[in-house]
Design a protein around this motif. Structure first.
Motif, mmCIF file in Angstrom:
data_model
loop_
_atom_site.group_PDB
_atom_site.id
_atom_site.type_symbol
_atom_site.label_atom_id
_atom_site.label_comp_id
_atom_site.label_asym_id
_atom_site.label_seq_id
_atom_site.Cartn_x
_atom_site.Cartn_y
_atom_site.Cartn_z
ATOM 1 N N VAL A 1 -4.073 5.221 4.515
ATOM 2 C CA VAL A 1 -5.490 5.446 4.211
ATOM 3 C C VAL A 1 -5.661 6.009 2.800
ATOM 4 C CG1 VAL A 1 -7.493 6.884 4.798
ATOM 5 C CG2 VAL A 1 -6.223 5.707 6.609
ATOM 6 N N LEU A 2 -4.863 7.004 2.443
ATOM 7 C CA LEU A 2 -5.022 7.684 1.154
ATOM 8 C C LEU A 2 -4.558 6.848 -0.033
ATOM 9 C CD1 LEU A 2 -3.979 11.262 2.284
ATOM 10 C CD2 LEU A 2 -6.282 10.512 1.613
ATOM 11 N N ASN A 3 -3.868 5.750 0.241
ATOM 12 C CA ASN A 3 -3.404 4.876 -0.842
ATOM 13 C C ASN A 3 -4.037 3.497 -0.783
ATOM 14 O OD1 ASN A 3 -1.245 6.280 -2.509
ATOM 15 N ND2 ASN A 3 -0.691 6.817 -0.410
ATOM 16 N N THR A 4 -5.121 3.366 -0.030
ATOM 17 C CA THR A 4 -5.836 2.098 0.074
ATOM 18 C C THR A 4 -7.259 2.320 -0.413
ATOM 19 O OG1 THR A 4 -4.495 1.347 1.934
ATOM 20 C CG2 THR A 4 -6.666 0.335 1.677
ATOM 21 N N LEU A 5 -7.686 1.490 -1.364
ATOM 22 C CA LEU A 5 -9.038 1.617 -1.885
ATOM 23 C C LEU A 5 -9.487 0.313 -2.513
ATOM 24 C CD1 LEU A 5 -8.769 2.008 -5.256
ATOM 25 C CD2 LEU A 5 -7.853 4.165 -4.468
ATOM 26 N N SER A 6 -10.793 0.199 -2.662
ATOM 27 C CA SER A 6 -11.394 -0.971 -3.296
ATOM 28 C C SER A 6 -12.611 -0.515 -4.076
ATOM 29 C CB SER A 6 -11.816 -1.987 -2.231
ATOM 30 O OG SER A 6 -12.619 -3.000 -2.811
ATOM 31 N N PRO A 7 -12.825 -1.056 -5.285
ATOM 32 C CA PRO A 7 -14.007 -0.657 -6.050
ATOM 33 C C PRO A 7 -15.305 -1.078 -5.353
ATOM 34 C CG PRO A 7 -12.822 -2.432 -7.160
ATOM 35 C CD PRO A 7 -11.979 -1.986 -6.015
ATOM 36 N N ASP A 8 -15.248 -2.104 -4.542
ATOM 37 C CA ASP A 8 -16.446 -2.580 -3.848
ATOM 38 C C ASP A 8 -16.855 -1.676 -2.689
ATOM 39 O OD1 ASP A 8 -16.459 -4.781 -5.570
ATOM 40 O OD2 ASP A 8 -15.199 -5.944 -4.209
ATOM 41 N N THR A 9 -15.898 -0.916 -2.151
ATOM 42 C CA THR A 9 -16.186 -0.047 -0.994
ATOM 43 C C THR A 9 -15.669 1.368 -1.257
ATOM 44 O OG1 THR A 9 -14.127 -0.743 0.063
ATOM 45 C CG2 THR A 9 -16.140 -1.957 0.674
ATOM 46 N N ALA A 10 -15.885 1.842 -2.476
ATOM 47 C CA ALA A 10 -15.344 3.148 -2.877
ATOM 48 C C ALA A 10 -15.892 4.276 -2.005
ATOM 49 C CB ALA A 10 -15.638 3.415 -4.348
ATOM 50 N N THR B 1 5.991 18.887 7.812
ATOM 51 C CA THR B 1 6.179 18.170 6.558
ATOM 52 C C THR B 1 6.826 16.835 6.904
ATOM 53 O OG1 THR B 1 6.496 20.239 5.363
ATOM 54 C CG2 THR B 1 7.241 18.230 4.267
ATOM 55 N N VAL B 2 6.205 15.757 6.424
ATOM 56 C CA VAL B 2 6.672 14.411 6.737
ATOM 57 C C VAL B 2 6.928 13.667 5.427
ATOM 58 C CG1 VAL B 2 6.176 12.275 7.990
ATOM 59 C CG2 VAL B 2 5.260 14.458 8.838
ATOM 60 N N LEU B 3 8.046 12.990 5.361
ATOM 61 C CA LEU B 3 8.373 12.144 4.214
ATOM 62 C C LEU B 3 8.019 10.712 4.589
ATOM 63 C CD1 LEU B 3 11.872 13.686 3.428
ATOM 64 C CD2 LEU B 3 9.634 14.364 2.519
ATOM 65 N N VAL B 4 7.212 10.056 3.750
ATOM 66 C CA VAL B 4 6.744 8.704 4.048
ATOM 67 C C VAL B 4 7.012 7.806 2.845
ATOM 68 C CG1 VAL B 4 4.779 7.257 4.691
ATOM 69 C CG2 VAL B 4 4.914 9.603 5.547
ATOM 70 N N SER B 5 7.582 6.647 3.120
ATOM 71 C CA SER B 5 7.788 5.634 2.095
ATOM 72 C C SER B 5 6.769 4.522 2.328
ATOM 73 C CB SER B 5 9.213 5.076 2.198
ATOM 74 O OG SER B 5 9.394 4.023 1.286
ATOM 75 N N THR B 6 6.068 4.114 1.258
ATOM 76 C CA THR B 6 5.057 3.071 1.382
ATOM 77 C C THR B 6 5.225 2.029 0.290
ATOM 78 O OG1 THR B 6 3.490 4.256 -0.019
ATOM 79 C CG2 THR B 6 3.298 4.623 2.342
ATOM 80 N N ASP B 7 4.816 0.823 0.601
ATOM 81 C CA ASP B 7 4.636 -0.205 -0.414
ATOM 82 C C ASP B 7 3.149 -0.265 -0.696
ATOM 83 O OD1 ASP B 7 7.208 -1.006 -0.919
ATOM 84 O OD2 ASP B 7 7.108 -2.850 0.259
ATOM 85 N N ILE B 8 2.791 -0.228 -1.988
ATOM 86 C CA ILE B 8 1.389 -0.267 -2.379
ATOM 87 C C ILE B 8 1.167 -1.526 -3.216
ATOM 88 C CG2 ILE B 8 -0.485 0.904 -3.575
ATOM 89 C CD1 ILE B 8 1.044 3.537 -3.013
ATOM 90 N N THR C 1 3.463 -5.014 -6.393
ATOM 91 C CA THR C 1 3.823 -4.070 -5.341
ATOM 92 C C THR C 1 4.713 -2.978 -5.913
ATOM 93 O OG1 THR C 1 3.677 -5.768 -3.643
ATOM 94 C CG2 THR C 1 4.936 -3.794 -3.090
ATOM 95 N N ASN C 2 4.354 -1.743 -5.625
ATOM 96 C CA ASN C 2 5.161 -0.586 -6.029
ATOM 97 C C ASN C 2 5.520 0.204 -4.785
ATOM 98 O OD1 ASN C 2 5.085 -0.697 -9.001
ATOM 99 N ND2 ASN C 2 2.891 -0.518 -8.676
ATOM 100 N N ARG C 3 6.714 0.733 -4.774
ATOM 101 C CA ARG C 3 7.144 1.591 -3.673
ATOM 102 C C ARG C 3 6.894 3.037 -4.064
ATOM 103 N NH1 ARG C 3 11.809 -0.605 -0.685
ATOM 104 N NH2 ARG C 3 10.060 -1.885 -0.107
ATOM 105 N N GLN C 4 6.321 3.778 -3.134
ATOM 106 C CA GLN C 4 6.046 5.193 -3.383
ATOM 107 C C GLN C 4 6.556 6.014 -2.212
ATOM 108 O OE1 GLN C 4 1.894 6.484 -3.363
ATOM 109 N NE2 GLN C 4 2.344 7.794 -5.113
ATOM 110 N N ARG C 5 7.176 7.143 -2.535
ATOM 111 C CA ARG C 5 7.602 8.085 -1.495
ATOM 112 C C ARG C 5 6.731 9.327 -1.613
ATOM 113 N NH1 ARG C 5 13.469 9.529 -1.565
ATOM 114 N NH2 ARG C 5 12.860 10.287 -3.589
ATOM 115 N N LEU C 6 6.271 9.793 -0.467
ATOM 116 C CA LEU C 6 5.382 10.948 -0.436
ATOM 117 C C LEU C 6 5.934 12.037 0.462
ATOM 118 C CD1 LEU C 6 2.058 8.998 0.179
ATOM 119 C CD2 LEU C 6 2.720 10.102 -1.965
ATOM 120 N N GLU C 7 5.687 13.265 0.065
ATOM 121 C CA GLU C 7 5.907 14.412 0.938
ATOM 122 C C GLU C 7 4.511 14.858 1.379
ATOM 123 O OE1 GLU C 7 8.796 17.928 0.449
ATOM 124 O OE2 GLU C 7 6.864 18.630 -0.352
ATOM 125 N N ILE C 8 4.262 14.766 2.681
ATOM 126 C CA ILE C 8 2.933 15.057 3.218
ATOM 127 C C ILE C 8 3.012 16.284 4.110
ATOM 128 C CG2 ILE C 8 1.028 14.169 4.596
ATOM 129 C CD1 ILE C 8 1.895 11.354 3.819
#
Length: 173
Positions: free
Chosen positions: A59-68, A125-132, A143-150
């Protein structure tokens, strides 16, 4: 009257069947006890917070200028504490930035792991790997891979993101 030798196979089968029933009953009781144990409760909580963190990362890494505006609404739904305060305080600036960038992103969690879980304190604390997948207004998607500490906090509405930090992969700056 049948001889002892003639009755032996039937008696042996009866003993084996009885042993099978007793073993099945014993395993059933053991499984029922394990499912209600404290360890099982911790495992369920760990799975829940992990899945909630994966969803929040998407959710926090998904966005669109049309539905900001709607995108920020979704961000706020998965946030709590300082992160929610920042999203609320800077909402107009975030919407403007998203609309001016004119690029959309779509995140897909790949893997995650719970690094810490404090059930009495209601934090994890959760470590999450995502493709964006980033799609610019002109050009090919990348596509970029991002790792997050949440950092997740348990609320009355479930686990929510209190803070998040991108993790830098060694050698990538």
């Amino acid at each position: 009257m049948p001889t002892f030798a003639a009755r032996l196979p039937r008696a042996g089968a009866l003993v084996l069947a009885l042993c099978g029933v007793l073993c099945a009953a014993g395993f059933g009781v053991a499984l029922a006890l394990a499912a209600g144990s404290e360890d099982a409760g911790v495992a369920r909580a760990r799975d829940t917070v992990r899945l909630d963190a994966e969803n929040a990362a998407a959710v926090l890494n998904t966005l669109s200028p049309d539905t900001a505006e709607e995108g920020i609404d979704r961000w706020e739904e998965v946030a709590t504490g300082p992160l929610l305060a920042e999203l609320t305080r800077s909402r107009a600036a975030f919407v403007e930035t998203i609309q001016q960038a004119r690029r959309s992103t779509q995140a897909r969690p790949l893997d995650s792991a719970v690094a810490t879980l404090d059930l009495p304190g209601g934090t994890a604390t959760v470590l999450v790997s995502t493709d964006i997948l980033t799609t610019p207004p002109d050009g090919e998607p990348v596509t970029n891979r991002q790792r997050l500490e949440i950092v997740m906090t348990r609320t009355d509405d479930g686990w929510k993101v209190d803070a998040l930090e991108p993790l830098v992969t060694p050698g990538t700056g």
